[in-house]
Design a protein around this motif. Structure first.
Motif, PDB file in Angstrom:
ATOM      1  N   VAL A 508     -13.637   8.684  -3.737  1.00  0.00           N
ATOM      2  CA  VAL A 508     -14.941   8.561  -4.646  1.00  0.00           C
ATOM      3  C   VAL A 508     -14.622   8.221  -6.075  1.00  0.00           C
ATOM      4  N   THR A 509     -13.427   8.803  -6.356  1.00  0.00           N
ATOM      5  CA  THR A 509     -12.956   8.499  -7.935  1.00  0.00           C
ATOM      6  C   THR A 509     -11.700   7.805  -7.899  1.00  0.00           C
ATOM      7  N   ALA A 510     -11.414   7.010  -9.097  1.00  0.00           N
ATOM      8  CA  ALA A 510     -10.082   6.422  -9.490  1.00  0.00           C
ATOM      9  C   ALA A 510      -9.109   7.347  -9.158  1.00  0.00           C
ATOM     10  N   ASP A 511      -9.326   8.791  -9.757  1.00  0.00           N
ATOM     11  CA  ASP A 511      -8.080   9.510  -9.558  1.00  0.00           C
ATOM     12  C   ASP A 511      -7.800  10.039  -8.147  1.00  0.00           C
ATOM     13  N   ARG A 553      -5.666   2.240  -9.772  1.00  0.00           N
ATOM     14  CA  ARG A 553      -6.835   2.696 -10.671  1.00  0.00           C
ATOM     15  C   ARG A 553      -7.546   1.373 -10.865  1.00  0.00           C
ATOM     16  N   ASN A 554      -7.079   0.135 -11.416  1.00  0.00           N
ATOM     17  CA  ASN A 554      -7.751  -0.831 -11.765  1.00  0.00           C
ATOM     18  C   ASN A 554      -8.264  -1.460 -10.750  1.00  0.00           C
ATOM     19  N   ALA A 555      -8.062  -1.463  -9.459  1.00  0.00           N
ATOM     20  CA  ALA A 555      -8.398  -2.013  -8.023  1.00  0.00           C
ATOM     21  C   ALA A 555      -9.814  -1.102  -7.766  1.00  0.00           C
ATOM     22  N   PHE A 556      -9.723  -0.043  -8.117  1.00  0.00           N
ATOM     23  CA  PHE A 556     -10.851   0.732  -7.731  1.00  0.00           C
ATOM     24  C   PHE A 556     -11.956   0.450  -8.797  1.00  0.00           C
ATOM     25  N   VAL A 557     -11.799   0.295  -9.855  1.00  0.00           N
ATOM     26  CA  VAL A 557     -12.864  -0.087 -10.889  1.00  0.00           C
ATOM     27  C   VAL A 557     -13.183  -1.517 -10.611  1.00  0.00           C
TER      28      VAL A 557
END
Length: 701
Positions: A508-511, A553-557
């Motif tokens: 549910v988060t980028a981390d 990380r970029n793909a999540f956003v």
């Protein structure tokens, strides 16, 4: 629950007493023909014409009503206007009639009012126990007993001889057409029934009854739709257990054809590809047309099913031998070469002949008829071929050739009774009968003879394996969640059912996504997780081949942002992070709830194979791994899975296990499941299993 009542059909086919309601003194009218036919055929039972307007009908005493007949009759034929049919059927039931055959039309095929009248007939049958055939049918006959309860004019072309074939058809006109052509060809139809609108007795139940008759060895059926899947399956299993070939023509293969079926008989045509799968699953041969149906029935009536698909070909023409070989290979028969020793023997007999297979004995047979026996003896002694097709054209009918060839074949059949010998001969009926009496089917066209071998080989293969079992441990105690069902939940349900799915994490988060990528191992794939979104690639909800944590990380956003813009109303569970799966072959697993057969499993290759070529196969759930293997081998592109052109062979056993597991899942959730799909399923090389990458389940509302 379907109740087997097929044992109650015997009075219909073996009546000792017959009433004809609406009997006509005119033997050419609908109500007059069954009376004339049955009397002329020498029926030994009692016949009671019912006609309140006459004292005598065709010389027999007439009765005003069925209640005036001095005994309860086995079968009553009802040939009265549609408006009087229900009342007449009620009177028959009250009089203890065991079976009624309704010629009258004007029921479900005519709209709502007719459907209500037909429903009333169904109620009479079920409440009284009287079996009803029709309405809107052409009747029934038992050629052995001289009972011809039909008004078809085709009887005038000649009495059907009581052979070993049983025929049932929803369509009366087409059933009559088949009966006529069979009679002209010398195929013996013992029992014949047209079921019409099937208010009670249907094609499925009739197949089951025919399968239990000692005098029937082959069953021919024509239908436009099946209404009771359980009864149909039970009948096909019974025929399988009895080793009786079922040759079935199911029409409505195209959209236009299916529409015609609905308007003709008010029955719903199921998906044609599903019918194909059902027939293969139960060992039924699906005939494409009348010629093929009768060809296979004719060949099967000789009672020899070849134990293998190895076929020997003999010809007096090299060109025709090649033609037969082409047809055999295209149909998957094995045109196995003769051994070197056998070829040497044949060369000794005829040095300029071709001895490999096809065996070409040339026109030299005119000078030396003994070549037929000598060559045939070598082929049979090879014990390689379980069927042999021999092309003789008119040579086999020439006066000087009939005696030596027929005697040769007779001796060959005596020495090798299990080998199927089929001839291609053009000649007068009396000559053809000579060869048939020796136990050899005769075809004018050699390629049709080869096709018959293919069909009979398929029956042999089907009877060698267990009959399908439609039983399961029971309905699942776990109810499917209401739709929409998220991909996460769908994969969990399928994984619990025994299907391998990709190892993934919901983040549910980028981390969390970065941590999952590190745990699973880069590169990874990332896609949005939402029960409200099925097609994720269309708006950029999927990112593949993410090689670094920064990429993740970029793909999540990016993915979550695009989703909120494209589907602001969608519920988001987060994103799915999974390892990138490379190599293997993409396949597709599916389930659909068929209106006729219930849960049906689909399998195919992914990509262009399913999207453009429709290269898929179907089976009714549930089935086992053995059936799953056969299902896979039906694909035109099976070679891609089997290691064609140097590709690694996929893990076929893992595919079969997963398909069988999906079939059990589908059967256990029957009534709850609208559809399911696991796509793509990547089949890895042999021994490495498979991985399902995406899943959708739709529960019934």
């Amino acid at each position: 629950m379907t109740v087997d009542r097929s044992d109650t059909l015997s009075p219909l086919f073996h009546p000792t007493s017959l009433a004809i309601i609406g009997a006509s003194n005119n033997p050419a009218r609908i109500g007059g023909r069954p009376l004339r036919y049955t009397r002329d055929a020498g029926f030994a039972g009692r016949i009671y014409p019912i006609n309140p307007n006459r004292e005598l009908v065709q010389g027999l005493p007439a009765f005003d009503n069925i209640t005036d007949v001095p005994e309860p009759v086995d079968t009553a034929i009802i040939a009265v206007p549609a408006a009087s049919v229900v009342e007449t059927a009620e009177a028959c039931a009250a009089a203890g009639v065991k079976a009624a055959v309704i010629f009258s039309a004007g029921f479900a095929e005519m709209g709502e009012s007719g459907r209500q009248q037909q429903a009333a007939l169904s109620n009479i049958a079920h409440s009284s126990g009287m079996r009803i055939v029709g309405p809107n049918c052409l009747g029934v006959y038992n050629a052995e007993h001289g009972f011809f309860g039909t008004f078809t004019s085709t009887i005038e072309a000649g009495w059907p001889k009581p052979g070993t074939v049983g025929l049932v058809s929803q369509s009366g006109a087409y059933g009559s057409h088949l009966s006529l052509l069979a009679t002209l060809r010398g195929i013996g139809i013992r029992f014949w029934l047209t079921t019409g609108n099937e208010c009670d007795v249907d094609v499925a139940e009739t197949i089951g009854w025919l399968a239990q008759q000692a005098g029937v060895s082959v069953i021919v059926a024509y239908a436009e739709g099946i209404s009771d899947r359980d009864r149909f399956f039970a009948a096909l299993v019974l025929a399988h257990q009895q080793g009786k070939p079922v040759i079935f023509q199911k029409v409505g293969r195209t959209g236009v054809g299916a529409a015609a079926v609905r308007s003709h008989t008010a029955s719903l045509a199921g998906t044609d590809a599903v019918y194909d799968g059902v027939f293969r699953q139960f060992g039924v041969y699906r005939a494409r047309d009348t010629e093929e149906m009768l060809d296979v029935a004719y060949a099967a009536s000789f009672g020899i099913l070849p134990a293998s698909r190895r076929i020997g070909l003999m010809s007096i023409s090299g060109g025709v031998g090649v033609q037969m070989a082409d047809e055999a290979v295209e149909r998957g028969l094995e045109v196995t070469p003769m051994s070197a020793v056998a070829q040497t023997r044949l060369k000794t007999l005829l040095p300029f002949a071709s001895p490999r297979n096809p065996v070409d004995i040339t026109a030299q047979v005119f000078n030396n008829p003994e070549l037929v026996g000598a060559n045939l003896e070598v082929m049979l002694e090879e014990e390689t071929y379980d069927s042999i097709v021999a092309f003789f054209t008119f040579v086999g009918a020439a006066k000087t050739m009939v005696d030596p060839i027929s005697e040769t074949l007779r001796l060959a059949k005596e020495a090798h009774p299990s080998c199927l010998l089929i001839l291609s001969i053009v000649g007068p009926k009396e000559v053809v009968s000579r060869y048939e009496e020796s136990g050899c089917p005769v075809f004018e066209d050699p390629t049709r003879a080869v096709r018959a071998v293919d069909a009979l080989s398929r029956f042999s293969e089907a009877f060698a394996r267990r009959a399908p079992s439609m039983t399961i441990a029971g309905q699942s105690e776990t109810h499917l969640p209401p739709s929409p069902i998220s991909e996460v939940v769908a994969k969990r349900l399928l994984s619990d059912a025994g299907l391998p799915v990709v190892n993934e994490r919901v983040c549910v988060t980028a981390d969390e996504a970065v941590a999952a990528a590190i745990e699973l191992g880069l590169p990874v794939a990332l896609k949005i997780a939402s029960p409200d979104i099925v097609h994720k690639t269309e708006f950029g909800g999927v990112e593949l081949a993410l090689n670094t944590t920064a990429d993740v990380r970029n793909a999540f956003v990016a993915v979550t942002g695009r989703t909120k813009m494209a589907h602001p109303e969608a519920r988001l569970e987060g994103v799915l992070v999974s390892p990138m799966v490379t190599g293997g072959v993409e396949t597709i697993f599916g389930v659909q709830d068929d209106p006729t057969f219930g849960p049906v499993v689909m399998f195919g290759l992914g990509g262009i194979f399913v999207e453009t070529l429709n290269d898929v196969s179907f089976r009714v759930a549930p089935f086992d791994e053995e059936e799953a293997h056969r299902m896979m081998r039906e694909l035109q592109g099976f070679g891609v899975l089997d290691g064609a052109r140097g590709l690694p062979r996929c893990d076929l056993d893992a595919l079969a296990s997963a398909l069988a597991a999906l079939s059990r899942f589908a059967a256990q959730h029957s009534g709850q499941l609208e559809s399911a799909e696991l796509n793509p399923v990547v089949a890895l090389p042999a021994g490495q299993g498979l991985i399902g990458l995406d899943a959708v389940i739709v529960a019934k509302a």
